[in-house]
Design a protein around this motif. Sequence first.
Motif, mmCIF file in Angstrom:
data_model
loop_
_atom_site.group_PDB
_atom_site.id
_atom_site.type_symbol
_atom_site.label_atom_id
_atom_site.label_comp_id
_atom_site.label_asym_id
_atom_site.label_seq_id
_atom_site.Cartn_x
_atom_site.Cartn_y
_atom_site.Cartn_z
ATOM 1 N N MET A 39 -51.592 24.746 -81.272
ATOM 2 C CA MET A 39 -51.467 26.204 -81.286
ATOM 3 C C MET A 39 -49.997 26.588 -81.265
ATOM 4 O O MET A 39 -49.221 26.062 -80.456
ATOM 5 N N THR A 40 -49.610 27.468 -82.165
ATOM 6 C CA THR A 40 -48.247 27.980 -82.204
ATOM 7 C C THR A 40 -48.294 29.488 -82.433
ATOM 8 O O THR A 40 -49.310 30.031 -82.888
ATOM 9 N N ARG A 41 -47.195 30.129 -82.110
ATOM 10 C CA ARG A 41 -47.114 31.574 -82.343
ATOM 11 C C ARG A 41 -47.126 31.848 -83.841
ATOM 12 O O ARG A 41 -46.425 31.191 -84.616
ATOM 13 N N GLY A 42 -47.949 32.818 -84.237
ATOM 14 C CA GLY A 42 -48.059 33.157 -85.647
ATOM 15 C C GLY A 42 -47.089 34.250 -86.061
ATOM 16 O O GLY A 42 -46.361 34.800 -85.222
ATOM 17 N N PRO A 43 -47.091 34.619 -87.346
ATOM 18 C CA PRO A 43 -46.108 35.569 -87.859
ATOM 19 C C PRO A 43 -46.507 37.034 -87.712
ATOM 20 O O PRO A 43 -45.679 37.923 -87.906
ATOM 21 N N GLU A 44 -47.772 37.317 -87.393
ATOM 22 C CA GLU A 44 -48.258 38.693 -87.426
ATOM 23 C C GLU A 44 -48.285 39.340 -86.044
ATOM 24 O O GLU A 44 -48.473 38.675 -85.024
ATOM 25 N N SER A 45 -48.132 40.653 -86.045
ATOM 26 C CA SER A 45 -48.401 41.462 -84.857
ATOM 27 C C SER A 45 -49.573 42.377 -85.182
ATOM 28 O O SER A 45 -49.616 42.969 -86.260
ATOM 29 N N PHE A 46 -50.546 42.451 -84.264
ATOM 30 C CA PHE A 46 -51.663 43.364 -84.502
ATOM 31 C C PHE A 46 -51.636 44.527 -83.517
ATOM 32 O O PHE A 46 -52.628 45.199 -83.278
ATOM 33 N N ARG A 47 -50.494 44.785 -82.926
ATOM 34 C CA ARG A 47 -50.318 45.946 -82.059
ATOM 35 C C ARG A 47 -50.305 47.204 -82.894
ATOM 36 O O ARG A 47 -49.656 47.245 -83.942
ATOM 37 N N PRO A 48 -50.952 48.289 -82.492
ATOM 38 C CA PRO A 48 -51.750 48.441 -81.259
ATOM 39 C C PRO A 48 -53.239 48.441 -81.584
ATOM 40 O O PRO A 48 -53.923 49.421 -81.309
ATOM 41 N N LYS A 49 -53.760 47.371 -82.152
ATOM 42 C CA LYS A 49 -55.130 47.342 -82.652
ATOM 43 C C LYS A 49 -56.128 46.697 -81.695
ATOM 44 O O LYS A 49 -57.332 46.729 -81.949
ATOM 45 N N ARG A 50 -55.654 46.102 -80.597
ATOM 46 C CA ARG A 50 -56.551 45.306 -79.762
ATOM 47 C C ARG A 50 -57.717 46.125 -79.211
ATOM 48 O O ARG A 50 -58.882 45.691 -79.262
ATOM 49 N N VAL A 51 -57.428 47.313 -78.676
ATOM 50 C CA VAL A 51 -58.487 48.128 -78.072
ATOM 51 C C VAL A 51 -59.522 48.530 -79.117
ATOM 52 O O VAL A 51 -60.734 48.424 -78.890
ATOM 53 N N SER A 52 -59.078 48.961 -80.285
ATOM 54 C CA SER A 52 -60.019 49.364 -81.335
ATOM 55 C C SER A 52 -60.821 48.164 -81.844
ATOM 56 O O SER A 52 -62.010 48.291 -82.154
ATOM 57 N N LEU A 53 -60.193 46.996 -81.908
ATOM 58 C CA LEU A 53 -60.921 45.797 -82.327
ATOM 59 C C LEU A 53 -62.006 45.431 -81.312
ATOM 60 O O LEU A 53 -63.121 45.059 -81.687
ATOM 61 N N LEU A 54 -61.680 45.535 -80.026
ATOM 62 C CA LEU A 54 -62.675 45.238 -78.988
ATOM 63 C C LEU A 54 -63.837 46.238 -79.046
ATOM 64 O O LEU A 54 -64.996 45.855 -78.882
ATOM 65 N N ARG A 55 -63.518 47.492 -79.274
ATOM 66 C CA ARG A 55 -64.574 48.499 -79.390
ATOM 67 C C ARG A 55 -65.470 48.192 -80.589
ATOM 68 O O ARG A 55 -66.702 48.311 -80.512
ATOM 69 N N GLU A 56 -64.863 47.808 -81.687
ATOM 70 C CA GLU A 56 -65.630 47.464 -82.883
ATOM 71 C C GLU A 56 -66.520 46.255 -82.626
ATOM 72 O O GLU A 56 -67.683 46.221 -83.040
ATOM 73 N N TYR A 57 -65.973 45.277 -81.903
ATOM 74 C CA TYR A 57 -66.753 44.075 -81.586
ATOM 75 C C TYR A 57 -67.959 44.428 -80.704
ATOM 76 O O TYR A 57 -69.083 43.986 -80.971
ATOM 77 N N VAL A 58 -67.728 45.222 -79.664
ATOM 78 C CA VAL A 58 -68.813 45.614 -78.766
ATOM 79 C C VAL A 58 -69.870 46.415 -79.517
ATOM 80 O O VAL A 58 -71.083 46.202 -79.341
ATOM 81 N N ALA A 59 -69.430 47.342 -80.369
ATOM 82 C CA ALA A 59 -70.385 48.143 -81.144
ATOM 83 C C ALA A 59 -71.210 47.252 -82.062
ATOM 84 O O ALA A 59 -72.432 47.451 -82.215
ATOM 85 N N GLY A 60 -70.570 46.264 -82.673
ATOM 86 C CA GLY A 60 -71.303 45.341 -83.538
ATOM 87 C C GLY A 60 -72.320 44.515 -82.777
ATOM 88 O O GLY A 60 -73.421 44.261 -83.265
ATOM 89 N N ARG A 61 -71.961 44.092 -81.576
ATOM 90 C CA ARG A 61 -72.896 43.324 -80.747
ATOM 91 C C ARG A 61 -74.113 44.175 -80.375
ATOM 92 O O ARG A 61 -75.241 43.679 -80.382
ATOM 93 N N ARG A 62 -73.879 45.446 -80.058
ATOM 94 C CA ARG A 62 -74.986 46.320 -79.684
ATOM 95 C C ARG A 62 -75.934 46.523 -80.862
ATOM 96 O O ARG A 62 -77.153 46.514 -80.702
ATOM 97 N N GLN A 63 -75.375 46.699 -82.044
ATOM 98 C CA GLN A 63 -76.210 46.933 -83.229
ATOM 99 C C GLN A 63 -77.009 45.695 -83.623
ATOM 100 O O GLN A 63 -78.073 45.811 -84.221
ATOM 101 N N SER A 64 -76.484 44.524 -83.283
ATOM 102 C CA SER A 64 -77.174 43.278 -83.673
ATOM 103 C C SER A 64 -78.280 42.882 -82.713
ATOM 104 O O SER A 64 -79.030 41.955 -82.975
#
Length: 236
Positions: A203-228
């Motif tokens: 594992m090494t540090r990658g080139p991308e930053s996904f700030r400030p997307k973490r909260v929205s990604l987690l919300r999307e993940y939770v919503a997807g789990r609920r729908q499934s």
Amino acid sequence: MARTDRLMRLMDTLRRLPQPVTAARLAEESGVSLRQLYRDIATLRAGGALIDGAAGVGYTLTEDKALPPQSFSRLEIEALMLAQSGLEQIGDATLIEAGRNAMARIVATLPDGQARQAMHTVLRSWRQKDVRPPVRVDLDLLREACWQEFSLSITYRDLQDRVSTREIWPLGMSYAEDTLLLLAHCRLRMDYRHFHVSRIEAMTRGPESFRPKRVSLLREYVAGRRQSRPGSSSGS
């Protein structure tokens, strides 16, 4: 180590070790030279910390009595100590040390009676040791990537022993009884995946930053789990 973190660690060490604590012991625990330690003691004193003693004698930390002590019920104290006990069973060395330091800071601000209760709690956590497979990558880097929202490049061996190299956006970790799981957005599959951290081979540090997307990604993940889930439905 950042200056603020170093000073916080020094305060935690003063709270944790039997006093007075020699400068040599404090320097060893803090990972600094004696000269740097004396400067850090002076900095803490200038900031209002009540530290008695001197070089060659030892140092004693006196908590500021002007601050109101924290107060917890007996059950709340038991809950805090139980959480710390559980952390001792599942955490890595860095996380365990952080928990011990945090608990020492809490206990140092308790009234005498409650501090004694914290030293003699009746609830304990226990689990069979060596259940989870060992982790070979740097968990400090993994936590930092989650907090600071930067990508990681990993080499991963899946449960069918297939090896792949991929870029991921790490979102959070789950400590289970028999494994440590990482939830991430896999940039290869462009979907959410759970990775067994013990199966990450590099594992090494990658080139991308996904700030400030973490909260929205987690919300999307939770919503997807609920729908499934069975019986769930999506709106039109």
